[in-house]
Design a protein around this motif. Sequence first.
Motif, PDB file in Angstrom:
ATOM      1  N   ASN A   9       0.852  -1.192   0.000  1.00  0.00           N
ATOM      2  CA  ASN A   9       0.000   0.000   0.000  1.00  0.00           C
ATOM      3  C   ASN A   9       0.887   1.241   0.000  1.00  0.00           C
ATOM      4  O   ASN A   9       1.232   1.779   1.049  1.00  0.00           O
ATOM      5  CB  ASN A   9      -0.900   0.021   1.234  1.00  0.00           C
ATOM      6  CG  ASN A   9      -1.953  -1.059   1.233  1.00  0.00           C
ATOM      7  OD1 ASN A   9      -3.009  -0.915   0.629  1.00  0.00           O
ATOM      8  ND2 ASN A   9      -1.673  -2.172   1.909  1.00  0.00           N
ATOM      9  N   THR A  10       1.277   1.676  -1.184  1.00  0.00           N
ATOM     10  CA  THR A  10       2.049   2.915  -1.294  1.00  0.00           C
ATOM     11  C   THR A  10       1.138   4.111  -1.514  1.00  0.00           C
ATOM     12  O   THR A  10       1.579   5.249  -1.454  1.00  0.00           O
ATOM     13  CB  THR A  10       3.055   2.817  -2.452  1.00  0.00           C
ATOM     14  OG1 THR A  10       2.344   2.567  -3.673  1.00  0.00           O
ATOM     15  CG2 THR A  10       4.044   1.673  -2.209  1.00  0.00           C
ATOM     16  N   PHE A  11      -0.138   3.860  -1.822  1.00  0.00           N
ATOM     17  CA  PHE A  11      -1.174   4.881  -1.969  1.00  0.00           C
ATOM     18  C   PHE A  11      -0.968   5.810  -3.166  1.00  0.00           C
ATOM     19  O   PHE A  11      -1.511   6.905  -3.209  1.00  0.00           O
ATOM     20  CB  PHE A  11      -1.318   5.684  -0.678  1.00  0.00           C
ATOM     21  CG  PHE A  11      -1.628   4.807   0.512  1.00  0.00           C
ATOM     22  CD1 PHE A  11      -2.767   4.029   0.521  1.00  0.00           C
ATOM     23  CD2 PHE A  11      -0.772   4.738   1.590  1.00  0.00           C
ATOM     24  CE1 PHE A  11      -3.058   3.198   1.600  1.00  0.00           C
ATOM     25  CE2 PHE A  11      -1.046   3.907   2.674  1.00  0.00           C
ATOM     26  CZ  PHE A  11      -2.192   3.139   2.680  1.00  0.00           C
ATOM     27  N   ASP A  12      -0.192   5.346  -4.127  1.00  0.00           N
ATOM     28  CA  ASP A  12      -0.175   6.050  -5.419  1.00  0.00           C
ATOM     29  C   ASP A  12      -1.462   5.739  -6.176  1.00  0.00           C
ATOM     30  O   ASP A  12      -1.975   6.570  -6.924  1.00  0.00           O
ATOM     31  CB  ASP A  12       1.033   5.616  -6.241  1.00  0.00           C
ATOM     32  CG  ASP A  12       2.337   6.038  -5.587  1.00  0.00           C
ATOM     33  OD1 ASP A  12       2.433   7.220  -5.198  1.00  0.00           O
ATOM     34  OD2 ASP A  12       3.238   5.194  -5.438  1.00  0.00           O
ATOM     35  N   LYS A  13      -1.970   4.527  -5.974  1.00  0.00           N
ATOM     36  CA  LYS A  13      -3.257   4.106  -6.522  1.00  0.00           C
ATOM     37  C   LYS A  13      -3.977   3.297  -5.446  1.00  0.00           C
ATOM     38  O   LYS A  13      -3.344   2.708  -4.569  1.00  0.00           O
ATOM     39  CB  LYS A  13      -3.062   3.259  -7.786  1.00  0.00           C
ATOM     40  CG  LYS A  13      -2.444   4.005  -8.957  1.00  0.00           C
ATOM     41  CD  LYS A  13      -2.322   3.094 -10.176  1.00  0.00           C
ATOM     42  CE  LYS A  13      -1.716   3.834 -11.358  1.00  0.00           C
ATOM     43  NZ  LYS A  13      -1.583   2.940 -12.548  1.00  0.00           N
ATOM     44  N   VAL A  63      -0.237   9.544  -0.499  1.00  0.00           N
ATOM     45  CA  VAL A  63      -0.451   9.417   0.936  1.00  0.00           C
ATOM     46  C   VAL A  63      -1.944   9.204   1.192  1.00  0.00           C
ATOM     47  O   VAL A  63      -2.795   9.760   0.486  1.00  0.00           O
ATOM     48  CB  VAL A  63       0.041  10.672   1.690  1.00  0.00           C
ATOM     49  CG1 VAL A  63      -0.278  10.596   3.168  1.00  0.00           C
ATOM     50  CG2 VAL A  63       1.536  10.861   1.483  1.00  0.00           C
ATOM     51  N   LEU A  64      -2.267   8.428   2.224  1.00  0.00           N
ATOM     52  CA  LEU A  64      -3.647   8.250   2.661  1.00  0.00           C
ATOM     53  C   LEU A  64      -3.934   9.254   3.766  1.00  0.00           C
ATOM     54  O   LEU A  64      -3.246   9.280   4.798  1.00  0.00           O
ATOM     55  CB  LEU A  64      -3.855   6.822   3.174  1.00  0.00           C
ATOM     56  CG  LEU A  64      -5.294   6.360   3.420  1.00  0.00           C
ATOM     57  CD1 LEU A  64      -6.068   6.297   2.109  1.00  0.00           C
ATOM     58  CD2 LEU A  64      -5.311   5.008   4.114  1.00  0.00           C
ATOM     59  N   ILE A 101      -6.316  14.942  12.221  1.00  0.00           N
ATOM     60  CA  ILE A 101      -5.987  14.571  10.845  1.00  0.00           C
ATOM     61  C   ILE A 101      -4.715  13.727  10.880  1.00  0.00           C
ATOM     62  O   ILE A 101      -3.730  14.094  11.535  1.00  0.00           O
ATOM     63  CB  ILE A 101      -5.790  15.805   9.957  1.00  0.00           C
ATOM     64  CG1 ILE A 101      -7.081  16.631   9.884  1.00  0.00           C
ATOM     65  CG2 ILE A 101      -5.350  15.386   8.555  1.00  0.00           C
ATOM     66  CD1 ILE A 101      -6.934  17.932   9.119  1.00  0.00           C
ATOM     67  N   PHE A 102      -4.747  12.613  10.161  1.00  0.00           N
ATOM     68  CA  PHE A 102      -3.609  11.704  10.110  1.00  0.00           C
ATOM     69  C   PHE A 102      -3.218  11.444   8.656  1.00  0.00           C
ATOM     70  O   PHE A 102      -4.057  11.521   7.763  1.00  0.00           O
ATOM     71  CB  PHE A 102      -3.963  10.369  10.778  1.00  0.00           C
ATOM     72  CG  PHE A 102      -4.458  10.498  12.188  1.00  0.00           C
ATOM     73  CD1 PHE A 102      -3.571  10.537  13.255  1.00  0.00           C
ATOM     74  CD2 PHE A 102      -5.820  10.599  12.441  1.00  0.00           C
ATOM     75  CE1 PHE A 102      -4.030  10.659  14.557  1.00  0.00           C
ATOM     76  CE2 PHE A 102      -6.293  10.719  13.740  1.00  0.00           C
ATOM     77  CZ  PHE A 102      -5.389  10.748  14.799  1.00  0.00           C
ATOM     78  N   GLU A 103      -1.951  11.124   8.447  1.00  0.00           N
ATOM     79  CA  GLU A 103      -1.469  10.723   7.133  1.00  0.00           C
ATOM     80  C   GLU A 103      -0.745   9.391   7.261  1.00  0.00           C
ATOM     81  O   GLU A 103       0.059   9.196   8.185  1.00  0.00           O
ATOM     82  CB  GLU A 103      -0.551  11.780   6.537  1.00  0.00           C
ATOM     83  CG  GLU A 103      -1.285  13.066   6.159  1.00  0.00           C
ATOM     84  CD  GLU A 103      -0.409  14.070   5.449  1.00  0.00           C
ATOM     85  OE1 GLU A 103      -0.968  15.023   4.858  1.00  0.00           O
ATOM     86  OE2 GLU A 103       0.837  13.909   5.476  1.00  0.00           O
ATOM     87  N   ILE A 104      -1.029   8.489   6.337  1.00  0.00           N
ATOM     88  CA  ILE A 104      -0.472   7.137   6.363  1.00  0.00           C
ATOM     89  C   ILE A 104       0.204   6.859   5.032  1.00  0.00           C
ATOM     90  O   ILE A 104      -0.325   7.187   3.967  1.00  0.00           O
ATOM     91  CB  ILE A 104      -1.583   6.087   6.612  1.00  0.00           C
ATOM     92  CG1 ILE A 104      -2.353   6.412   7.895  1.00  0.00           C
ATOM     93  CG2 ILE A 104      -0.985   4.685   6.670  1.00  0.00           C
ATOM     94  CD1 ILE A 104      -3.608   7.235   7.667  1.00  0.00           C
ATOM     95  N   ASP A 105       1.383   6.225   5.086  1.00  0.00           N
ATOM     96  CA  ASP A 105       2.098   5.890   3.859  1.00  0.00           C
ATOM     97  C   ASP A 105       2.845   4.573   4.060  1.00  0.00           C
ATOM     98  O   ASP A 105       3.134   4.163   5.198  1.00  0.00           O
ATOM     99  CB  ASP A 105       3.075   6.999   3.482  1.00  0.00           C
ATOM    100  CG  ASP A 105       3.500   6.930   2.019  1.00  0.00           C
ATOM    101  OD1 ASP A 105       2.946   6.088   1.275  1.00  0.00           O
ATOM    102  OD2 ASP A 105       4.376   7.708   1.619  1.00  0.00           O
ATOM    103  N   ASN A 106       3.153   3.918   2.938  1.00  0.00           N
ATOM    104  CA  ASN A 106       3.968   2.696   2.931  1.00  0.00           C
ATOM    105  C   ASN A 106       3.466   1.668   3.948  1.00  0.00           C
ATOM    106  O   ASN A 106       4.228   1.154   4.772  1.00  0.00           O
ATOM    107  CB  ASN A 106       5.435   3.038   3.185  1.00  0.00           C
ATOM    108  CG  ASN A 106       6.012   3.914   2.094  1.00  0.00           C
ATOM    109  OD1 ASN A 106       5.775   3.665   0.901  1.00  0.00           O
ATOM    110  ND2 ASN A 106       6.729   4.951   2.469  1.00  0.00           N
ATOM    111  N   PHE A 107       2.171   1.384   3.871  1.00  0.00           N
ATOM    112  CA  PHE A 107       1.545   0.374   4.720  1.00  0.00           C
ATOM    113  C   PHE A 107       1.718  -0.968   4.012  1.00  0.00           C
ATOM    114  O   PHE A 107       0.878  -1.377   3.198  1.00  0.00           O
ATOM    115  CB  PHE A 107       0.069   0.722   4.914  1.00  0.00           C
ATOM    116  CG  PHE A 107      -0.678  -0.177   5.857  1.00  0.00           C
ATOM    117  CD1 PHE A 107      -0.793   0.150   7.195  1.00  0.00           C
ATOM    118  CD2 PHE A 107      -1.286  -1.326   5.398  1.00  0.00           C
ATOM    119  CE1 PHE A 107      -1.486  -0.672   8.063  1.00  0.00           C
ATOM    120  CE2 PHE A 107      -1.997  -2.146   6.254  1.00  0.00           C
ATOM    121  CZ  PHE A 107      -2.100  -1.833   7.591  1.00  0.00           C
TER     122      PHE A 107
END
Length: 257
Positions: A76-80, A105-106, A244-250
């Motif tokens: 889950n890189t959240f590019d798509k 980013v999510l 507010i939160f941001e998530i990346d590289n899950f």
Amino acid sequence: MTVKSNRPESMRWETKVFIFLITSSCLFTTGICACFSSLLILADEDVREGLPQFGYSGPAEKCPQIPAGWVIAKENTFDKNLNLWPLGKNSDDYDITNLEMADGVLHYEVDALKGVYSRQFPKLDKNLWDFYLTAQIQKVSGPRDAKYGVIFRVRGEKQLFFSIRDSGSVRVAVHEYGGWQDPLFTGYSKYVNAGEINHLVVIAQGDTYTFCVNEYIVGSVKTTKYSWGKFGIGFGLDAGENAIFEIDNFNIYAPEE
């Protein structure tokens, strides 16, 4: 989906006496400002509970690397939105949420109408026994005591929630049977970076779980009770709070099948 979170238990009588003594000492020796600082520290939920100090209990141990031969099982890189996270706005009696994906980013915004454990799961996921879960999470705005982290071993309402708070609190909470059970562990880590990106890792190998924050181990437990399940993200807020939160590289790694 959200559920109402349990409220902190009442303060023990020993702690009340301790606060009274500190208050008296502050008023007579160091002034009101120092007194209030001490009270603010004691008011923190996890400090009150006298939790074990994982972050300061000995020489710092580096987080284990991804085991040799393990491969990425879910990325889950959240590019798509490859794994079909439920993007968009949602509301119920407990909170109003908005989950968006932008710039790789999510983004997740939560308005808590009541005390809430707010969580999100991708529709495409895997049940895994052994795994190496890694995620980057930042609290962009919100209260200092907001909980944020990753969820694993998800089977309906049965979930394990590895969370941190800006104060350094770390916890693996257990949600099942319609409510919160005794946590797998609670503690404190000096490696939590308030207001910055925090890199969380959960490693499951056999009956051993290892938990890391920003490349350092913050706790480890053994249990055979939770053997498989899926994954997600979770957040805890009190009534009236916004964050507010941001998530990346899950990303989740596992032994090659």
